[in-house]
Design a protein around this motif. Structure first.
Motif, PDB file in Angstrom:
ATOM      1  N   LYS A 158       0.844  -1.196   0.000  1.00 44.57           N
ATOM      2  CA  LYS A 158       0.000   0.000   0.000  1.00 44.57           C
ATOM      3  C   LYS A 158       0.882   1.251   0.000  1.00 44.57           C
ATOM      4  O   LYS A 158       0.607   2.217  -0.714  1.00 44.57           O
ATOM      5  N   ASP A 159       1.965   1.222   0.785  1.00 47.54           N
ATOM      6  CA  ASP A 159       2.878   2.370   0.846  1.00 47.54           C
ATOM      7  C   ASP A 159       3.559   2.636  -0.489  1.00 47.54           C
ATOM      8  O   ASP A 159       3.854   3.791  -0.811  1.00 47.54           O
ATOM      9  N   ASP A 160       3.848   1.590  -1.261  1.00 48.75           N
ATOM     10  CA  ASP A 160       4.437   1.777  -2.590  1.00 48.75           C
ATOM     11  C   ASP A 160       3.488   2.561  -3.490  1.00 48.75           C
ATOM     12  O   ASP A 160       3.904   3.470  -4.207  1.00 48.75           O
ATOM     13  N   TRP A 161       2.207   2.199  -3.447  1.00 48.14           N
ATOM     14  CA  TRP A 161       1.203   2.908  -4.234  1.00 48.14           C
ATOM     15  C   TRP A 161       1.079   4.356  -3.768  1.00 48.14           C
ATOM     16  O   TRP A 161       1.004   5.275  -4.589  1.00 48.14           O
ATOM     17  N   ILE A 162       1.064   4.549  -2.462  1.00 44.53           N
ATOM     18  CA  ILE A 162       0.942   5.909  -1.925  1.00 44.53           C
ATOM     19  C   ILE A 162       2.141   6.752  -2.342  1.00 44.53           C
ATOM     20  O   ILE A 162       1.985   7.901  -2.768  1.00 44.53           O
ATOM     21  N   ALA A 163       3.343   6.190  -2.263  1.00 43.03           N
ATOM     22  CA  ALA A 163       4.552   6.940  -2.631  1.00 43.03           C
ATOM     23  C   ALA A 163       4.526   7.328  -4.109  1.00 43.03           C
ATOM     24  O   ALA A 163       4.836   8.476  -4.467  1.00 43.03           O
ATOM     25  N   ALA A 164       4.167   6.387  -4.965  1.00 42.82           N
ATOM     26  CA  ALA A 164       4.112   6.683  -6.404  1.00 42.82           C
ATOM     27  C   ALA A 164       3.038   7.725  -6.701  1.00 42.82           C
ATOM     28  O   ALA A 164       3.259   8.659  -7.488  1.00 42.82           O
ATOM     29  N   ALA A 165       1.888   7.567  -6.087  1.00 42.02           N
ATOM     30  CA  ALA A 165       0.802   8.520  -6.299  1.00 42.02           C
ATOM     31  C   ALA A 165       1.154   9.889  -5.737  1.00 42.02           C
ATOM     32  O   ALA A 165       0.835  10.917  -6.343  1.00 42.02           O
ATOM     33  N   ALA A 166       1.830   9.919  -4.597  1.00 43.62           N
ATOM     34  CA  ALA A 166       2.223  11.194  -3.976  1.00 43.62           C
ATOM     35  C   ALA A 166       3.189  11.965  -4.875  1.00 43.62           C
ATOM     36  O   ALA A 166       3.094  13.189  -4.989  1.00 43.62           O
ATOM     37  N   ALA A 167       4.104  11.248  -5.515  1.00 39.53           N
ATOM     38  CA  ALA A 167       5.043  11.914  -6.431  1.00 39.53           C
ATOM     39  C   ALA A 167       4.283  12.543  -7.598  1.00 39.53           C
ATOM     40  O   ALA A 167       4.550  13.686  -7.992  1.00 39.53           O
ATOM     41  N   ARG A 168       3.346  11.821  -8.129  1.00 42.00           N
ATOM     42  CA  ARG A 168       2.523  12.336  -9.236  1.00 42.00           C
ATOM     43  C   ARG A 168       1.656  13.505  -8.759  1.00 42.00           C
ATOM     44  O   ARG A 168       1.488  14.500  -9.453  1.00 42.00           O
ATOM     45  N   PHE A 169       1.111  13.363  -7.568  1.00 39.89           N
ATOM     46  CA  PHE A 169       0.277  14.387  -6.941  1.00 39.89           C
ATOM     47  C   PHE A 169       1.065  15.693  -6.791  1.00 39.89           C
ATOM     48  O   PHE A 169       0.570  16.772  -7.121  1.00 39.89           O
ATOM     49  N   ALA A 170       2.294  15.603  -6.299  1.00 40.74           N
ATOM     50  CA  ALA A 170       3.130  16.795  -6.099  1.00 40.74           C
ATOM     51  C   ALA A 170       3.478  17.453  -7.426  1.00 40.74           C
ATOM     52  O   ALA A 170       3.532  18.677  -7.519  1.00 40.74           O
ATOM     53  N   ASP A 171       3.699  16.642  -8.455  1.00 42.16           N
ATOM     54  CA  ASP A 171       4.071  17.176  -9.777  1.00 42.16           C
ATOM     55  C   ASP A 171       2.914  17.845 -10.500  1.00 42.16           C
ATOM     56  O   ASP A 171       3.091  18.868 -11.140  1.00 42.16           O
ATOM     57  N   ALA A 172       1.714  17.227 -10.416  1.00 43.37           N
ATOM     58  CA  ALA A 172       0.637  17.685 -11.284  1.00 43.37           C
ATOM     59  C   ALA A 172      -0.730  17.763 -10.618  1.00 43.37           C
ATOM     60  O   ALA A 172      -1.729  17.953 -11.302  1.00 43.37           O
ATOM     61  N   GLY A 173      -0.799  17.580  -9.303  1.00 42.76           N
ATOM     62  CA  GLY A 173      -2.074  17.699  -8.614  1.00 42.76           C
ATOM     63  C   GLY A 173      -2.898  16.433  -8.622  1.00 42.76           C
ATOM     64  O   GLY A 173      -2.526  15.424  -9.237  1.00 42.76           O
ATOM     65  N   ALA A 174      -4.021  16.506  -7.946  1.00 51.37           N
ATOM     66  CA  ALA A 174      -4.877  15.334  -7.767  1.00 51.37           C
ATOM     67  C   ALA A 174      -5.415  14.794  -9.087  1.00 51.37           C
ATOM     68  O   ALA A 174      -5.562  13.581  -9.248  1.00 51.37           O
ATOM     69  N   ALA A 175      -5.700  15.654 -10.037  1.00 49.72           N
ATOM     70  CA  ALA A 175      -6.259  15.205 -11.317  1.00 49.72           C
ATOM     71  C   ALA A 175      -5.314  14.253 -12.049  1.00 49.72           C
ATOM     72  O   ALA A 175      -5.760  13.418 -12.832  1.00 49.72           O
ATOM     73  N   ALA A 176      -4.026  14.368 -11.788  1.00 52.42           N
ATOM     74  CA  ALA A 176      -3.036  13.531 -12.468  1.00 52.42           C
ATOM     75  C   ALA A 176      -2.871  12.156 -11.823  1.00 52.42           C
ATOM     76  O   ALA A 176      -2.182  11.301 -12.375  1.00 52.42           O
ATOM     77  N   VAL A 177      -3.473  11.952 -10.680  1.00 54.28           N
ATOM     78  CA  VAL A 177      -3.361  10.658  -9.996  1.00 54.28           C
ATOM     79  C   VAL A 177      -4.436   9.734 -10.559  1.00 54.28           C
ATOM     80  O   VAL A 177      -5.610   9.852 -10.225  1.00 54.28           O
ATOM     81  N   ARG A 178      -3.999   8.843 -11.431  1.00 49.66           N
ATOM     82  CA  ARG A 178      -4.888   7.890 -12.096  1.00 49.66           C
ATOM     83  C   ARG A 178      -4.320   6.490 -11.930  1.00 49.66           C
ATOM     84  O   ARG A 178      -3.109   6.280 -12.005  1.00 49.66           O
TER      85      ARG A 178
END
Length: 182
Positions: free
Chosen positions: A6-26
């Motif tokens: 679960k933490d791996d998914w959160i870390a990957a999503a968090a990196a995307r989130f920081a780069d491009a916001g919530a809309a980019a987390v797919r």
């Protein structure tokens, strides 16, 4: 395919989130980047909203609770604790600034993120006010100074996001002295 936590998914999503916001987390693009199927995602999360909530919850844990714990353990003197807190929070890397901004932007649109952001702000302000009270600053003034420090920090994050250099150590020392001066 690799088995992810679960933490791996959160870390990957968090990196995307920081780069491009919530809309980019797919889910699908994240699965592709992580080299796993979408099924791996659904093993840990019920849906995308649950992942976004987990990202914000992790921000609260790492960006507030863990920092408060570390500062409390680092020194007994409240003035020293305040300095450690200032150094740590004003010295964050650019990725942390971007993440903070992304969470706050998401909080304007999402009820869970807004609740967490309000709780984080309250925890951070209360901690600083408590440090100032322990250093001898009267309660009402400690609250005002905590607000000023926090507004300075948020302003610093914002300015650094478009290239302004970090405040100098001398500026941070001046801020520290101002906060503790009667």
């Amino acid at each position: 395919m690799a088995r992810l936590s679960k933490d791996d998914w959160i870390a990957a999503a968090a990196a995307r989130f920081a780069d491009a916001g919530a809309a980019a987390v797919r889910v699908e693009p994240l699965a592709k980047v992580l080299g796993v199927s979408k099924g791996s995602f659904y093993w840990h999360f019920s849906d995308r909203a649950a992942l976004l909530a987990a990202i914000v919850d992790a921000w609260e844990q790492r960006g507030t609770l863990e920092i408060i714990d570390a500062v409390e353990e680092a020194a007994d003197d409240p003035g020293k604790r305040l300095w450690i807190l200032i150094e740590r929070t004003f010295g964050t890397p650019a990725e942390a600034d971007a993440f903070e901004a992304a969470v706050r932007a998401w909080a304007a649109q999402d009820a869970h993120a807004q609740a967490v952001a309000k709780r984080v702000d309250h925890q951070r302000l209360a901690f600083v006010a408590e440090l100032l009270r322990a250093a001898g600053i009267p309660k009402a003034e400690a609250k005002r100074r905590a607000d000023l420090l926090y507004c300075t920090l948020i302003g610093e994050y914002t300015q650094r996001s478009y290239g302004k250099p970090k405040l100098s150590k001398a500026s941070l020392r001046s801020l520290h002295r101002l906060l503790l001066t009667d």
